[in-house]
Design an enzyme around this catalytic site. Structure first.
Site, PDB file in Angstrom:
ATOM      1  N   LYS A  42     -18.368  49.456  11.446  1.00 49.39           N
ATOM      2  CA  LYS A  42     -17.293  48.802  12.199  1.00 49.39           C
ATOM      3  C   LYS A  42     -16.981  49.589  13.467  1.00 49.39           C
ATOM      4  CE  LYS A  42     -15.591  46.883   7.919  1.00 49.39           C
ATOM      5  NZ  LYS A  42     -14.838  47.131   6.711  1.00 49.39           N
ATOM      6  N   GLN A  51      -9.392  49.737   4.086  1.00 53.14           N
ATOM      7  CA  GLN A  51     -10.676  49.697   3.397  1.00 53.14           C
ATOM      8  C   GLN A  51     -10.456  49.771   1.892  1.00 53.14           C
ATOM      9  OE1 GLN A  51     -13.545  49.415   5.406  1.00 53.14           O
ATOM     10  NE2 GLN A  51     -14.596  48.982   3.497  1.00 53.14           N
ATOM     11  N   ASP A  93      -8.498  41.181   8.681  1.00 51.49           N
ATOM     12  CA  ASP A  93      -9.376  40.707   7.594  1.00 51.49           C
ATOM     13  C   ASP A  93      -8.631  39.746   6.667  1.00 51.49           C
ATOM     14  OD1 ASP A  93     -11.781  40.344   6.337  1.00 51.49           O
ATOM     15  OD2 ASP A  93     -11.724  42.215   5.196  1.00 51.49           O
TER      16      ASP A  93
END
Ligand code: NDP
Length: 279
Positions: A49, A93, A116
């Site tokens: 990323k 994450q 996300d």
């Protein structure tokens, strides 16, 4: 032999479009990634990323906490990110260490920065077709099909896996594209039979080479979301690729299929989040 759906190529095209947009419009956006602990797979994903951000012209910052971090420490970091005007996108994450309450952390993310689509507010918007920030992996799967020119409307689509981040949102997105959708999971009876009904078969269960050729309808389109690490660190998907490519009409490889699309969609979402915050 199936046509290989090359996620790398489509991802590069999308990232090129995002980079051009960032340059032309003078977008100044920054993605912060929160990592609690040092899960090696998470570090690999975060580095991908980071690299993508650098390539398209987004700022990136890793916000790291130790494995022993408390719930209060994680929430305080999220609040700090929410209040930092320079940070326009955030993702946490996963997986988290066991002492942490995932739901509370995800609910704390500023929905306007939630690139996300993890905050329940955004999950609800996505589920009702009102979402602007859609979850990266499912959105990447849909984009892959569209960019390959594959018609989704009316297709029998079977997803194996019902997780919050892949299976469930993807089912809703395929439904929004007018597919007929079946979701399978660990309690599904006659799984092979369900899979054989699929014009579009999505494997998102996290079991190496689980989908075998006898589970695939001739000329089906196979999207393999799985990422499994074999001994010797080799990566494989949830589909027995070598066997299934003989039956399918299209198939995504692992690596090089859905994974790069997840990253490309994240870059798009970073720009969308910036737009949302600018009103
Ligand atoms: P989860 O572990 O959260 O969910 C797995 C799902 O698969 C569950 O719904 C589970 O059913 C189902 N399942 C497990 N075993 C079986 C079985 N034997 N038969 C039928 N269903 C089964 O996984 P994720 O959704 O997070 O991830 C799935 C895979 O996708 C993983 O390999 C992951 O690494 C990969 N992934 C890849 C991404 C990418 O960018 N390429 C991004 C995200 C994930 P039940 O609910 O009944 O337990």
């Amino acid at each position: 032999m199936a046509k290989i759906i090359c996620g790398k190529t489509h991802s590069a095209a999308i990232r090129g479009e995002v980079a051009a947009r960032i340059k032309t419009d003078g977008i100044k956006a920054k993605l912060a990634v929160v990592l609690v602990g040092d899960n090696p797979a998470s570090i690999v994903y975060i580095n991908m990323k980071k690299k993508a951000c650098e390539e398209v012209g987004l700022d990136f910052e890793l916000k790291k906490l130790p494995e022993s971090a408390t719930q209060a420490e994680v929430l305080a970091l999220i609040d700090e990110i929410n209040n930092d005007a320079e940070i326009t996108g955030v993702l946490v994450q996963q997986p988290f260490p066991p002492q942490l309450n995932k739901d509370e952390i995800l609910s704390r993310l500023d929905p306007r920065k939630d690139v996300d689509c993890l905050n329940p507010h955004n999950v609800g918007l996505a589920a009702t077709g009102q979402g602007k920030l859609l979850p990266c992996t499912p959105a990447g799967c849909i984009e892959l099909l569209k960019r390959e020119g594959i018609e989704i409307c009316g297709k029998n689509s079977v997803i194996v896996g019902r997780s919050e981040i892949v299976g469930k949102p993807l089912a809703l997105m395929l439904l929004a594209e007018n597919a007929t959708v079946t979701i399978c999971h660990s309690r599904t009876k006659n799984l092979a039979e369900e899979c054989r009904r699929a014009d579009i078969l999505v494997a998102a269960l996290g079991r190496p080479k689980f989908i075998t050729a006898d589970m695939v309808k001739p000329n089906a389109i196979i999207i393999d979301v799985g990422v499994n690490r074999l001994e010797g660190k080799k990566i494989c998907g949830d589909v027995d690729y070598d066997a299934c490519e003989k039956t399918a009409s299209h198939i995504t490889p692992v690596p090089g299929g859905v994974g790069p699309m997840t990253v490309a969609t994240l870059m798009e979402n970073c720009v969308k989040a910036w737009e949302i915050q600018r009103g």
